[in-house]
Design a protein around this motif. Structure first.
Motif, PDB file in Angstrom:
ATOM      1  N   LEU A  72      14.078  72.567  -4.944  1.00 26.23           N
ATOM      2  CA  LEU A  72      12.909  73.026  -4.189  1.00 26.23           C
ATOM      3  C   LEU A  72      13.272  73.418  -2.763  1.00 26.23           C
ATOM      4  N   SER A  73      14.172  72.688  -2.132  1.00 22.93           N
ATOM      5  CA  SER A  73      14.559  73.029  -0.762  1.00 22.93           C
ATOM      6  C   SER A  73      15.296  74.360  -0.725  1.00 22.93           C
ATOM      7  N   ASP A  74      16.152  74.612  -1.724  1.00 25.93           N
ATOM      8  CA  ASP A  74      16.833  75.911  -1.788  1.00 25.93           C
ATOM      9  C   ASP A  74      15.822  77.039  -2.008  1.00 25.93           C
ATOM     10  N   LEU A  75      14.821  76.785  -2.844  1.00 29.76           N
ATOM     11  CA  LEU A  75      13.792  77.797  -3.096  1.00 29.76           C
ATOM     12  C   LEU A  75      12.965  78.048  -1.845  1.00 29.76           C
ATOM     13  N   ALA A  76      12.598  76.970  -1.143  1.00 29.85           N
ATOM     14  CA  ALA A  76      11.816  77.111   0.095  1.00 29.85           C
ATOM     15  C   ALA A  76      12.596  77.902   1.136  1.00 29.85           C
ATOM     16  N   SER A  77      13.888  77.614   1.252  1.00 30.85           N
ATOM     17  CA  SER A  77      14.722  78.340   2.202  1.00 30.85           C
ATOM     18  C   SER A  77      14.799  79.820   1.845  1.00 30.85           C
ATOM     19  N   ASP A  78      14.993  80.117   0.572  1.00 31.33           N
ATOM     20  CA  ASP A  78      15.085  81.510   0.129  1.00 31.33           C
ATOM     21  C   ASP A  78      13.777  82.251   0.396  1.00 31.33           C
ATOM     22  N   LEU A  79      12.650  81.610   0.096  1.00 26.14           N
ATOM     23  CA  LEU A  79      11.346  82.252   0.297  1.00 26.14           C
ATOM     24  C   LEU A  79      11.088  82.540   1.774  1.00 26.14           C
ATOM     25  N   SER A  80      11.344  81.555   2.636  1.00 26.52           N
ATOM     26  CA  SER A  80      11.065  81.730   4.066  1.00 26.52           C
ATOM     27  C   SER A  80      11.993  82.765   4.695  1.00 26.52           C
ATOM     28  N   HIS A  81      13.273  82.745   4.306  1.00 27.93           N
ATOM     29  CA  HIS A  81      14.216  83.726   4.854  1.00 27.93           C
ATOM     30  C   HIS A  81      13.860  85.133   4.379  1.00 27.93           C
ATOM     31  N   ARG A  82      13.425  85.245   3.142  1.00 26.40           N
ATOM     32  CA  ARG A  82      13.052  86.559   2.622  1.00 26.40           C
ATOM     33  C   ARG A  82      11.791  87.073   3.314  1.00 26.40           C
ATOM     34  N   MET A  83      10.832  86.197   3.553  1.00 25.40           N
ATOM     35  CA  MET A  83       9.618  86.605   4.270  1.00 25.40           C
ATOM     36  C   MET A  83       9.953  87.125   5.656  1.00 25.40           C
ATOM     37  N   SER A  84      10.832  86.398   6.367  1.00 23.90           N
ATOM     38  CA  SER A  84      11.228  86.829   7.705  1.00 23.90           C
ATOM     39  C   SER A  84      11.954  88.168   7.657  1.00 23.90           C
ATOM     40  N   ARG A 275       9.329  81.873  12.972  1.00 25.24           N
ATOM     41  CA  ARG A 275       9.058  80.448  13.213  1.00 25.24           C
ATOM     42  C   ARG A 275       8.978  79.685  11.890  1.00 25.24           C
ATOM     43  N   LEU A 276       8.398  80.323  10.865  1.00 27.48           N
ATOM     44  CA  LEU A 276       8.353  79.689   9.543  1.00 27.48           C
ATOM     45  C   LEU A 276       9.766  79.405   9.038  1.00 27.48           C
ATOM     46  N   ARG A 277      10.636  80.374   9.165  1.00 27.93           N
ATOM     47  CA  ARG A 277      12.022  80.192   8.719  1.00 27.93           C
ATOM     48  C   ARG A 277      12.682  79.034   9.458  1.00 27.93           C
ATOM     49  N   SER A 278      12.442  78.934  10.762  1.00 25.32           N
ATOM     50  CA  SER A 278      13.037  77.847  11.559  1.00 25.32           C
ATOM     51  C   SER A 278      12.488  76.490  11.139  1.00 25.32           C
ATOM     52  N   VAL A 279      11.169  76.415  10.896  1.00 32.00           N
ATOM     53  CA  VAL A 279      10.544  75.151  10.493  1.00 32.00           C
ATOM     54  C   VAL A 279      11.069  74.701   9.129  1.00 32.00           C
ATOM     55  N   VAL A 280      11.181  75.627   8.195  1.00 29.33           N
ATOM     56  CA  VAL A 280      11.681  75.282   6.862  1.00 29.33           C
ATOM     57  C   VAL A 280      13.140  74.847   6.939  1.00 29.33           C
ATOM     58  N   ASP A 281      13.942  75.578   7.713  1.00 28.14           N
ATOM     59  CA  ASP A 281      15.353  75.202   7.863  1.00 28.14           C
ATOM     60  C   ASP A 281      15.490  73.807   8.463  1.00 28.14           C
ATOM     61  N   ALA A 282      14.650  73.506   9.463  1.00 28.63           N
ATOM     62  CA  ALA A 282      14.701  72.183  10.084  1.00 28.63           C
ATOM     63  C   ALA A 282      14.288  71.095   9.092  1.00 28.63           C
ATOM     64  N   ALA A 283      13.302  71.402   8.242  1.00 26.81           N
ATOM     65  CA  ALA A 283      12.805  70.411   7.287  1.00 26.81           C
ATOM     66  C   ALA A 283      13.832  70.096   6.206  1.00 26.81           C
ATOM     67  N   ILE A 284      14.605  71.081   5.805  1.00 30.45           N
ATOM     68  CA  ILE A 284      15.539  70.854   4.702  1.00 30.45           C
ATOM     69  C   ILE A 284      16.943  70.503   5.164  1.00 30.45           C
ATOM     70  N   THR A 285      17.199  70.559   6.461  1.00 30.02           N
ATOM     71  CA  THR A 285      18.526  70.181   6.968  1.00 30.02           C
ATOM     72  C   THR A 285      18.450  69.029   7.960  1.00 30.02           C
ATOM     73  N   GLY A 286      17.227  68.515   8.208  1.00 30.00           N
ATOM     74  CA  GLY A 286      17.033  67.452   9.181  1.00 30.00           C
ATOM     75  C   GLY A 286      17.485  66.094   8.673  1.00 30.00           C
ATOM     76  N   PRO A 287      17.281  65.044   9.498  1.00 28.56           N
ATOM     77  CA  PRO A 287      17.709  63.686   9.153  1.00 28.56           C
ATOM     78  C   PRO A 287      17.077  63.152   7.883  1.00 28.56           C
ATOM     79  N   GLN A 288      15.889  63.683   7.527  1.00 26.70           N
ATOM     80  CA  GLN A 288      15.185  63.161   6.353  1.00 26.70           C
ATOM     81  C   GLN A 288      15.757  63.696   5.051  1.00 26.70           C
ATOM     82  N   ARG A 289      16.634  64.703   5.136  1.00 21.04           N
ATOM     83  CA  ARG A 289      17.142  65.291   3.905  1.00 21.04           C
ATOM     84  C   ARG A 289      17.986  64.277   3.132  1.00 21.04           C
ATOM     85  N   LEU A 290      17.790  64.250   1.822  1.00 27.93           N
ATOM     86  CA  LEU A 290      18.594  63.367   0.986  1.00 27.93           C
ATOM     87  C   LEU A 290      20.036  63.836   0.991  1.00 27.93           C
TER      88      LEU A 290
END
Length: 292
Positions: A72-84, A275-290
């Protein structure tokens, strides 16, 4: 099912433990070493297996969540980067400096077109026939220049409409499918709803359809309105028709004046998708990432 089995085994273990303790208190097992060892082993089994089941169950859940998270994180990243990328692709010039230069040239052409229209309207008010002809030629020249300057900044209307539809489709997938599933495993993309609302507002503002995914009828762009007005100006001039000419001049003025709003729509869409791309990138690469 595994939890029920674990509870049943633990219950049996407790029963055997109680029986064993009671037997010890009255010396029941003194002459039965084999039975004593058998009951002891059975008691240990009944307690060890439920513990193992619980541990394995938790490990299994963790692995499933981890696998889901990675997908899901890879999909979210792909979607946000493509939107940008789609939003930035509305620009003719890919480099920020070149885009800013092109926009500056457009604003200059736009202002000069408005001035030319004002000059013609002034000549019309004072009935200066000699000045009217020259001023009208300037209006047409500047109007066409303004359109060319815009086309050096932004893609054509059909390309923009297609990109907007793709952005809306990807956004709907992100917020309707990916985000809820990430939230269910405790890894939400958006800590607040602010950016979520801004993306929806930006898409509705540019006419990329409603949140339900239904595309609205695309309104005419300012360029389409301006070209229509210029065609009527030429027709009215050739026919020496005064009233349609004045109406067409006002129509052109309204179209050119509205170009700033259309420009702001596209710039705002690019801004919020970045900004969406930055927020998604931060969410999937931040300290909370498994950990992978």
């Amino acid at each position: 099912m595994l939890r029920i089995a674990a509870l049943l085994l633990a219950g049996i273990g407790v029963i055997i433990l109680v029986i064993g303790l009671m037997g010890d208190s009255i010396g029941l097992w003194a002459n039965s070493p084999f039975l004593t060892n058998l009951l002891s082993s059975l008691t240990g089994f009944c307690f060890a297996v439920p513990v193992a089941i619980i541990v394995l169950h938790r490990v299994s859940i963790f692995q499933i969540d981890h696998q889901q998270w990675r997908i899901l994180s890879d999909l979210a990243s792909d979607l946000s980067h493509r939107m940008s990328a789609l939003a930035m692709g509305l620009r003719v010039q890919s480099l920020p400096s070149e885009h800013e230069t092109a926009v500056g040239a457009f604003w200059t052409a736009r202002d000069e077109t408005i001035v030319a229209i004002k000059d013609w309207l002034h000549a019309w008010d004072i009935a200066d026939q000699q000045q009217l002809a020259s001023a009208l030629e300037q209006v047409v020249t500047q109007g066409e220049r303004c359109i060319r300057a815009w086309n050096a900044c932004w893609r054509r209307a059909p390309d923009i409409s297609g990109a907007q539809a793709e952005i809306r489709m990807r956004w709907n997938t992100l917020v309707s499918d990916v985000e809820p599933r990430l939230r269910n495993i405790g890894r939400p993309l958006f800590p607040t709803s602010e950016l979520h609302l801004e993306i929806d507002e930006a898409l509705e503002w540019i006419g990329a359809g409603s949140a339900s995914g239904r595309l609205e009828t695309r309104p005419p762009t300012w360029i389409e309105e301006a070209r229509s007005a210029l065609a009527r100006i030429r027709k009215a001039e050739a026919a020496s028709s005064s009233t349609p000419l004045v109406e067409s001049i006002h129509h052109l003025e309204a179209a050119v004046s509205s170009s700033n709003e259309e420009h702001d729509r596209y710039e705002y869409l690019a801004e919020v998708t970045i900004r969406l791309r930055s927020v998604v990138d931060a969410a999937i690469t931040g300290p909370q990432r498994l950990s992978s």
